[in-house]
Scaffold this active site. Structure first.
Site, PDB file in Angstrom:
ATOM      1  N   GLU A   5      10.941  -4.706   4.024  1.00  0.00           N
ATOM      2  CA  GLU A   5      10.874  -6.016   3.724  1.00  0.00           C
ATOM      3  C   GLU A   5      10.421  -6.157   2.005  1.00  0.00           C
ATOM      4  OE1 GLU A   5       9.392  -4.739   6.213  1.00  0.00           O
ATOM      5  OE2 GLU A   5       9.523  -6.128   7.888  1.00  0.00           O
ATOM      6  N   LYS A  62       0.827  -1.184   0.000  1.00  0.00           N
ATOM      7  CA  LYS A  62       0.015   0.195   0.065  1.00  0.00           C
ATOM      8  C   LYS A  62       0.924   1.378  -0.053  1.00  0.00           C
ATOM      9  CE  LYS A  62      -3.465   2.547   2.673  1.00  0.00           C
ATOM     10  NZ  LYS A  62      -4.227   2.729   4.014  1.00  0.00           N
ATOM     11  N   HIS A  89      -3.392 -32.771  20.394  1.00  0.00           N
ATOM     12  CA  HIS A  89      -2.420 -33.287  20.755  1.00  0.00           C
ATOM     13  C   HIS A  89      -1.317 -32.526  21.135  1.00  0.00           C
ATOM     14  CE1 HIS A  89      -4.090 -37.123  19.285  1.00  0.00           C
ATOM     15  NE2 HIS A  89      -4.647 -36.195  18.241  1.00  0.00           N
ATOM     16  N   GLU A 101      -3.524  -6.152  15.600  1.00  0.00           N
ATOM     17  CA  GLU A 101      -3.067  -4.615  15.000  1.00  0.00           C
ATOM     18  C   GLU A 101      -4.266  -3.623  14.898  1.00  0.00           C
ATOM     19  OE1 GLU A 101      -1.874  -3.925  10.560  1.00  0.00           O
ATOM     20  OE2 GLU A 101       0.093  -3.984  11.454  1.00  0.00           O
ATOM     21  N   GLY A 103      -4.657  -1.681   5.301  1.00  0.00           N
ATOM     22  CA  GLY A 103      -3.740  -2.790   4.721  1.00  0.00           C
ATOM     23  C   GLY A 103      -4.377  -4.140   5.266  1.00  0.00           C
ATOM     24  N   ARG A 104      -4.747  -4.535   6.219  1.00  0.00           N
ATOM     25  CA  ARG A 104      -5.395  -5.523   6.811  1.00  0.00           C
ATOM     26  C   ARG A 104      -6.809  -5.706   6.336  1.00  0.00           C
ATOM     27  NH1 ARG A 104      -3.984  -1.950  10.477  1.00  0.00           N
ATOM     28  NH2 ARG A 104      -5.677  -1.065  12.028  1.00  0.00           N
ATOM     29  N   LYS A 160      10.000  -0.034  13.534  1.00  0.00           N
ATOM     30  CA  LYS A 160      10.729   0.249  12.134  1.00  0.00           C
ATOM     31  C   LYS A 160      11.746   1.172  12.044  1.00  0.00           C
ATOM     32  CE  LYS A 160       6.399  -0.446   9.640  1.00  0.00           C
ATOM     33  NZ  LYS A 160       5.334  -0.003   8.877  1.00  0.00           N
TER      34      LYS A 160
HETATM   35  O1  F6P Z   1       4.070  -2.466   9.770  1.00  0.00           O
HETATM   36  C1  F6P Z   1       2.616  -2.518   9.741  1.00  0.00           C
HETATM   37  C2  F6P Z   1       2.035  -2.441   8.302  1.00  0.00           C
HETATM   38  O2  F6P Z   1       1.913  -1.116   7.981  1.00  0.00           O
HETATM   39  C3  F6P Z   1       0.482  -3.205   8.092  1.00  0.00           C
HETATM   40  O3  F6P Z   1      -0.491  -2.254   8.663  1.00  0.00           O
HETATM   41  C4  F6P Z   1       0.709  -3.206   6.670  1.00  0.00           C
HETATM   42  O4  F6P Z   1      -0.333  -4.193   6.466  1.00  0.00           O
HETATM   43  C5  F6P Z   1       1.958  -3.753   6.523  1.00  0.00           C
HETATM   44  O5  F6P Z   1       2.698  -3.101   7.352  1.00  0.00           O
HETATM   45  C6  F6P Z   1       2.402  -3.873   5.061  1.00  0.00           C
HETATM   46  O6  F6P Z   1       2.299  -2.459   4.465  1.00  0.00           O
HETATM   47  P1  F6P Z   1       2.392  -2.148   2.916  1.00  0.00           P
HETATM   48  O7  F6P Z   1       1.130  -2.744   2.244  1.00  0.00           O
HETATM   49  O8  F6P Z   1       2.460  -0.433   2.955  1.00  0.00           O
HETATM   50  O9  F6P Z   1       3.903  -2.472   2.495  1.00  0.00           O
END
Ligand code: F6P
Length: 547
Positions: free
Chosen positions: A210, A204, A382, A351, A265-266, A510
């Site tokens: 990452e 987003k 189990h 979150e 995002g979520r 972060k």
């Molecule tokens: O670090 C949390 C977050 O901002 C989440 O809310 C989001 O889903 C995820 O990182 C990934 O963010 P993006 O889609 O902006 O890479």
């Protein structure tokens, strides 16, 4: 008057405290004995899901008190605000319009129209990959698709692609890479061919460490695999609300699909972020998923609070967290393909509602978002079910089960279902000391041994759970299930007076991650850092110097 910090917020608080008191004097078993109609009284059906919440610590009075609590914070009004696009995300001054992402036969609002246009473009892309007209730099058709994203740009699509395995078209293999740990993408690269791989960079913000690092590694891999720079567009598409950043990164403008600030995002798997889903199961099934969610939205909007599934799901967790101090909830899907659901719900719930400040910025002194955990099928039986049956924590559970399997091994599906039902029954009924003694006697155990062992064999029982049941795990029922949890989270946010749609709590880590990375890279460790952090940085520097 109760001194609970929420007592003033809810007129029915006193009534609920009385109910809590009553409930401590009666067991779930006795509640069933008193009311032969209990199972039907405390269940409801919506959007293809049956929600049986009868094995919870409620009676009619408690239920009424909880519904009254929802009215006293005008939950009905809050639902309308969410669904009509008011800026319910008040700290970022935006709506949370994931409901506009669902499938609508005739898009009406501007948002719904933007979504429909984007998903038409997505459909074209999916068709061109499936009919093999989209080719890589050597002219090969695409065999593998890799979604690079994290958090909401990974967990939702990853969970759905797994959950709907029986619906995979088989045209492409869909993979996911999330972690900055190079091992994840490296392992995948060993198995794939760059000439027939398409990467989806899903972010987003298009600024997530990452995702950008993995995308750069993927880019290098494709170039090293012989792809000329001029043909990279054949191997990279992106989804982002920052289209310009994606283009700047090197994704061809025509391969960038937008998402919008009004989608969290979520909550975004229904948008272009679901491209990997559409590639795996086809556009029609993706639309069926979105339409199942639309049906749940309509139920959430129209059903009275006392017959509203997400509302009751939220109220139950509110009841347990505030009146029983339950800190966790277990999600136990008795469906192998739902194995990623607990991980997905962890982000959705934790979150969203893991906050300690009210919407208006006041410090919170009552419990908020609970810890979500769980696993699929009988695996947990189990493992951690020991603690569920005999441990000291009160953990409300959602069992999720399907009546029909997609595979032909019917007797195993019967065993699976039977175990789900039996767990919910055993947690409620338990086994008394007398029953344990009788069982040991029936096994011919001598009296001394019985005296030594019987107490260990007691199951206290009286542990609450709900069952969410569906005919079969289909795109539609799954869409409805996920939308129900989304709305449950919002319901809880309204009750707890928090904004479920921001996530400032992820920022500090972060920022410090970047600082620590710089310190390692430059071997310049700030003198005012604590000795533990300094040493850990030094450990890495020394170890990698030696390499
Ligand atoms: O670090 C949390 C977050 O901002 C989440 O809310 C989001 O889903 C995820 O990182 C990934 O963010 P993006 O889609 O902006 O890479």
């Amino acid at each position: 008057m109760s001194d609970h910090p929420l007592a003033k917020r809810f007129e029915s608080w006193g009534q609920l405290e009385e109910c809590r008191e009553q409930m401590s004097r009666i067991t779930l078993r006795e509640l069933f004995e008193q009311d032969s109609n209990r199972a039907s009284r405390f269940q409801l059906t919506a959007a293809g899901l049956k929600f049986d919440y009868s094995k919870n610590f409620i009676n009619q009075q408690t239920f009424n008190g909880l519904i009254a609590a929802a009215h006293s914070v005008d939950l009905k009004g809050a639902i309308s605000k969410l669904l009509r696009g008011d800026p319910v995300n008040n700290t970022e001054n935006r709506p949370a319009l994931h409901s506009a992402l669902r499938f609508h036969n005739e898009p009406e609002t501007d948002e719904q129209k933007q979504v429909a246009e984007t998903l038409e473009r997505i459909a074209k892309l999916v068709t061109s990959v499936h009919d093999k007209s989209w080719t890589g730099f050597k002219g090969d058709s695409i065999t593998d698709v890799v979604n690079i994203g994290i958090g909401g740009s990974d967990l939702g699509p990853r969970m759905i692609v797994k959950a709907l395995t029986p619906y995979h078209t088989g045209d492409v293999n869909v993979h996911f890479v999330a972690n900055v740990d190079g091992a994840e993408i490296y392992d995948l690269m060993q198995a794939l061919d760059p000439a027939s791989t398409l990467f989806i960079v899903a972010s987003k913000s298009f600024s997530t460490l990452e995702t950008l690092e993995n995308a750069l590694s993927a880019r290098r891999w494709v170039l090293e695999g012989g792809c000329p720079e001029s043909q990279l567009a054949k191997h990279f598409v992106a989804i982002s609300s920052k289209v310009d950043k994606a283009v700047e990164f090197g994704i061809a403008a025509e391969n960038v699909f937008p998402m919008w600030d009004w989608v969290g995002g979520r909550y975004s798997l229904w948008s272009a972020i679901g491209l990997s889903i559409a590639l795996a199961i086809g556009v029609d099934n993706f639309n069926a998923l979105r339409s199942g969610a639309a049906t749940m939205d309509a139920h959430f909007r129209d059903a009275p609070l006392e017959k509203n599934m997400p509302v009751i799901m939220g109220l139950l967790m509110f009841w347990y967290s505030q009146f029983y101090r339950s800190q966790t909830q277990a999600i136990l899907p008795y469906a192998f393909h739902l194995q990623l659901l607990p991980a997905y719900l962890q982000q959705l719930e934790m979150e969203s509602n893991g906050k300690s400040i009210t919407k208006d910025g006041e410090r919170i002194t009552y419990p908020t978002g609970s810890i979500v955990w769980g696993t699929e099928g009988t695996n947990g039986q189990h493992s951690f079910h020991q603690l569920l049956h005999q441990g000291t924590h009160l953990i409300p559970i959602d069992f999720i089960a399907t009546l029909k399997a997609h595979h032909p091994i019917q007797h195993q599906h019967r065993f699976l279902y039977a175990n789900c039902v039996a767990q919910s029954q055993a947690l409620m009924t338990g086994r008394s000391l007398e029953a344990s003694i009788a069982e040991l006697r029936s096994q011919g155990v001598d009296e001394d041994e019985i005296a030594r062992l019987a107490a260990h064999k007691v199951h206290p029982g009286n542990r609450p759970s709900s069952v969410i049941l569906m005919e079969q795990l289909t795109p539609k029922t799954l869409g409805a299930l996920i939308a129900a949890y989304e709305h449950k989270v919002y319901t809880l946010g309204v009750l707890l007076d928090i904004n479920s749609f921001d996530q400032w709590g992820v920022e500090l880590g972060k920022q410090l991650g970047t600082h620590v990375n710089n310190a390692i890279e430059t071997t310049d460790i700030p003198g005012d850092w604590d000795s533990s952090t300094r040493q850990l940085v030094e450990d890495f520097c020394h170890s990698n110097d030696e390499l």
